[in-house]
Each structure stands twice: as structure tokens, then as C-alpha cells.
Write a protein that holds these residues in place. Structure first.
Motif: not given
Length: 514
Positions: A451-456, A458-464
Motif C-alpha cells: 500500500l505504501g508504494n501505491i499512489y492515491p 491508483q488505489l481503486k485500480s489495485e482494489f479491482k
């Protein structure tokens, strides 16, 4: 100073109702010489204590330190004798056992005819109430007496008793083997939870098939069928065949409804059977039957003839509250279930000496899930921590594992990032230690760690992406158990769609639950 939880006499006295205390004093004072007896003075002193304190007892000069152990043992025995005489505690098993004791006394006095008369009556009661172990004891005593008290009918009587003994022995052996199998499977369930791999599945199946005795269903009585259905139920739970679980839990409960008097003779097994049936209906998400089963249980236990004692009351409490929580989980109505928490905690405190750690921790986990569902992550973490910090909990390793995984998610939701890294490391180590690190947990830990390497943005895309990966495991025979403890899929969908998790689960419940 002895600990409350370790002093059996103090716990027994505190468990007595007002009427039971009054009866004990009447019983103890039945002889004038007992009015100032030391055991009665000790009873009155312990009854007034809020916490057990041996120093107070010794300071009272009722008894010396050397005599205390013997006096406590005597008082304990006297209370049990008093309770045994209380009509509230009378049941058919005790009454049959009492008749057997009377017959034994008459036999030792040489009054064989009177002894046989009582034994014949007691045997009839035992067989009628499926108390076949006692019935076998009675037949064995009858055989002993008949061998000494010669009658004209001894030849026919010998054949009759021999046939009865052979039949009862065979039925008791089958019941014993089935009860042993059921208990061992239950022990595996408490220790390790569901089967986690093909190897475990094969091991459990091989054990079940090896230990299951040969039987003809038409030859089995109520008791033997009860143990048979229990064994099949626990086997089905372990291999996660929840439809089979439902099948055997229903057979168990129907056995009682087909023999209504057994509900009142064996209330414990009736309540346990309904409890497992409700658990199965929860797992297969059949809300309609769940509600009907719960309502029928509540109607049955409210009947005037339904036995009322501490054991039955505790089991009823565990079953009813567990089921009410599960109903809110089924419906997604987490907010409407919050009121249960205070009631539940009060009852746990009142009955703390009668409820084991395992059941308390299961309730804590369900309470944590309730708060997670309404978005109160601080309260969720609080109750999960009670499970994580419990060093004495040796049962349900799967519960301890998933408590840690849910705690990770709750820490993330509560924005407690400064604790997350430490939590991740300890959880990962714990899962490895317990040999319980499966793909669902591995994916969750990997996601939270990155999570610390994910920009805000990009978060929804990572959740998907995580959602797509985890959906593959939803119907996996071993990975799907993760979703029984924690609905990760719904949580991810709530993050993707920017909706509360309660709203997501409630919508699913409306669309899919029967």
C-alpha cells in the motif's frame, strides 16, 4: 489466596439459586446438632463473600488451616446431596439410577424378590427412555440375583435375560463406537478447523471410514441414530460439504421432532442439534429456513414442560445469541445487531464460570465483525485484540488466524498505518507457524504490504485487481473457507464502489439469499 475460577466449592455455592440455598439450609438443619456445625458456618461465610479469600476463612476461626481442605470437601458433598434431592434436578436418568441403587441395597440384604421387582420396573423405564447403558447394568444385576434366587421359571428367565443382555451389549458397543468417532471428529474441528488441503481431506476421510462401525439403519434405536448423525455431521463440517452438513443436522433435529418426548428427556442434545442446523442454514445462506428453525426453537424452549436448569439455560443462551448474530450477518443488517452486544457481554460476565474460553472468543470475533460491518474499526480491533492476546486459547487455530487477518484490514480502515507494518510481520509469522498461510491470506498480506508504494489515484485500480484475483478462490474447496470468516470480496467491492460494506452485503442478501 485461591483463584475464584479454581475454587470449585466457592463456584458451586455462587451458582446456587435462592431456593437451592434455602433447601440446603433446611437439609443441613434437619438434625438439631447441625445448627452450629462447622460446614454450615463455612457455607454461610462463603455465601457472603464476593471473591474467594482463604485468609478471611482462617481469621473467622471456624476452622484451622489443616482442617480446611477436609471441611470444604465435606461441605461440597453435602451441597451435592441436597441438590440431588431437589425436584428441579430430578430427571429420568437419576430416578432410574436411584431405583438401581435401591435394588442393590435390597439384594445385599437378601431380599431378592423385592430387588427383582424394583429392577424390572427400572429396566422398563431405562428402555423406554433410551438409557441402554443403565439398562445393561440392571440386566447384569438381574442375572446375578436369578443365579442365587431359584424360581420355577429360571429356564425361561435365563433365556430372556441372556437375549436382553446380548442385544443391549451389541447396541451399546455400536453407540460407543459412534460416540467415540463423533467426539474425535469434533476434537479435530475445534483444534484445526476445516480441512486445508487434499492431504488433510484424505486423512480425515480415511479415519472416518476406518472408525465408522458396520450397522443396519433399521436396527438402530434413537440413541444410536443420534450418534450416527453427529458423526456424519462433523465429518461433513471438516470436509466443508455444507449441504451434507445440513442433511445430517436436519436428520438429527427431525429425530427429536419425530419423538417429541425425547426433546424433554434430552434437552441438551435437542438444543445442540438445532444449533448445528442453524449453523448449516447460515453457511448455505437459507434465510427463510433459518428464521423458521430459530422461531421453532424459541417456541419449544418457552413451553412450560421444557426442562429449566443451568446447563440448559447456558446452551440456550449460546445458541440463541449466536443465531441472532448470524441472522444479522445473513441480512447485512449490522447496525440493527449492535444492540445485542451489551446483552451478550452482560450474560457472558454473569456466566463466566460456566462458559469456556472457546465460546467467548467466538462471540468476540462475531462482535468484531458486527462493528466492522458498521464501520466502527476501533471497536472491531478492540475485540479482535482480546482473541489475539489470549495465550490460553489452544482451540480453533483458524479463528486465531482470521482474527489477525481481520485486524490487519481494520487497522488499514482505521488509518492506523503506523501499526500496520508491525501487524503484517507478526501476522505473517503466526500464519506460517500455524501452517495456515493460504492464497487468500497471502494475497491480502501482499496487497496491504504494498500500500505504501501505491499512489492515491491508483488505489481503486489495485482494489479491482485484488478483487479479480480473490474471486478465483471463492469456490475453491479449501480457499473458500477464508470467506466464511471474513467477507473480503464484499469489502473490496465496497472500496471499489465507494459504498459502506454494510450496504454491499445487504444488497447481495436481497438479491441472492433464499
Amino acid at each position: 489466596m485461591a483463584n475464584l475460577s479454581k475454587d470449585n466449592l466457592f463456584i458451586l455455592i455462587k451458582s446456587l439459586s435462592r431456593s437451592e440455598k434455602r433447601q440446603f439450609k433446611l437439609y443441613a438443619n434437619r438434625l438439631d446438632i447441625n445448627v452450629n456445625a462447622k460446614f454450615l458456618l463455612l457455607f454461610n461465610l462463603l455465601d457472603k463473600m464476593n471473591d474467594y479469600n482463604e485468609d478471611i476463612i482462617l481469621d473467622s476461626k471456624i476452622v484451622t488451616k489443616l482442617q480446611l481442605s477436609n471441611l470444604k470437601a465435606h461441605l461440597y458433598k453435602q451441597i451435592l446431596v441436597s441438590l440431588r434431592m431437589n425436584p428441579v434436578n430430578q430427571n429420568n436418568r437419576i430416578l432410574i439410577r436411584e431405583q438401581l441403587d435401591f435394588a442393590t441395597i435390597l439384594y445385599h440384604k437378601g431380599l431378592y424378590k423385592q430387588s427383582l421387582k424394583i429392577l424390572e420396573k427400572a429396566k422398563g423405564m431405562a428402555l423406554e427412555n433410551e438409557e441402554k447403558n443403565i439398562a445393561y447394568e440392571i440386566v447384569e444385576l438381574e442375572k446375578i440375583i436369578e443365579s442365587q434366587y431359584i424360581t420355577r421359571s429360571i429356564v425361561g428367565r435365563a433365556d430372556e435375560l441372556t437375549t436382553q443382555a446380548r442385544k443391549l451389549s451389541k447396541e451399546n458397543v455400536i453407540a460407543s463406537k459412534l460416540s467415540n468417532l463423533s467426539l474425535q471428529l469434533y476434537s479435530i474441528m475445534l483444534k484445526s478447523g476445516y480441512a486445508k488441503s487434499d492431504a488433510e481431506m484424505q486423512e480425515i476421510t480415511a479415519y472416518f471410514n476406518k472408525e465408522l462401525p458396520n450397522y443396519t439403519i433399521s436396527d438402530l434405536g434413537f440413541r444410536e441414530k443420534l450418534w450416527l448423525y453427529k458423526a456424519h455431521l462433523w465429518y461433513s463440517f471438516l470436509i466443508q460439504d455444507f449441504l451434507s452438513c445440513y442433511k445430517y443436522a436436519k436428520k438429527w433435529v427431525d429425530l427429536f421432532y419425530d419423538n417429541p418426548k425425547m426433546i424433554f428427556l434430552n434437552p441438551v442434545w435437542y438444543i445442540k442439534g438445532v444449533n448445528y442446523l442453524l449453523e448449516c442454514l447460515y453457511l448455505i445462506k437459507h434465510k427463510t429456513l433459518f428464521k423458521e428453525t430459530l422461531e421453532k426453537l424459541e417456541a419449544t424452549i418457552s413451553l412450560d414442560d421444557f426442562p429449566k436448569n443451568d446447563n440448559v439455560n447456558i446452551l440456550t443462551f449460546l445458541c440463541i445469541y449466536n443465531s441472532k448474530l448470524n441472522l444479522h450477518f445473513l441480512e447485512g443488517s449490522f447496525d440493527k445487531g449492535i444492540y445485542l452486544v451489551d446483552e451478550l457481554l452482560k450474560k457472558i460476565k454473569i456466566n463466566q464460570d460456566k462458559i469456556d474460553d472457546h465460546h467467548v472468543m467466538v462471540f468476540y470475533y462475531k462482535i468484531a465483525c458486527l462493528y466492522f460491518g458498521v464501520g466502527n474499526n476501533t471497536k472491531c480491533i478492540f475485540y479482535l485484540q482480546k482473541i489475539i492476546d489470549n495465550r490460553n486459547l489452544t482451540m480453533r487455530e483458524d479463528l486465531m488466524c482470521f482474527a489477525r487477518v481481520l485486524s490487519l484490514v481494520a487497522h488499514y480502515e482505521a488509518s492506523l498505518d503506523y501499526k500496520l507494518e508491525l501487524q503484517l510481520k507478526s501476522t505473517y509469522k503466526f500464519l506460517i507457524k500455524m501452517n495456515d498461510l493460504h492464497e487468500v491470506q497471502r494475497e491480502m498480506i501482499k496487497f496491504l504490504r504494498n500500500l505504501g508504494n501505491i499512489y492515491p489515484h491508483q488505489l481503486k485500480s489495485e482494489f479491482k485487481k485484488l478483487h479479480e484475483r480473490l474471486k478465483e478462490y471463492e469456490d475453491h474447496p479449501y480457499e473458500r473457507r477464508a470467506f466464511l470468516y471474513l467477507d473480503i470480496i464484499s469489502w473490496l467491492e465496497s472500496k471499489i464502489n465507494n459504498k459502506p460494506i454494510m450496504e454491499v452485503i445487504k444488497k447481495k442478501a436481497t438479491n441472492s439469499i433464499r
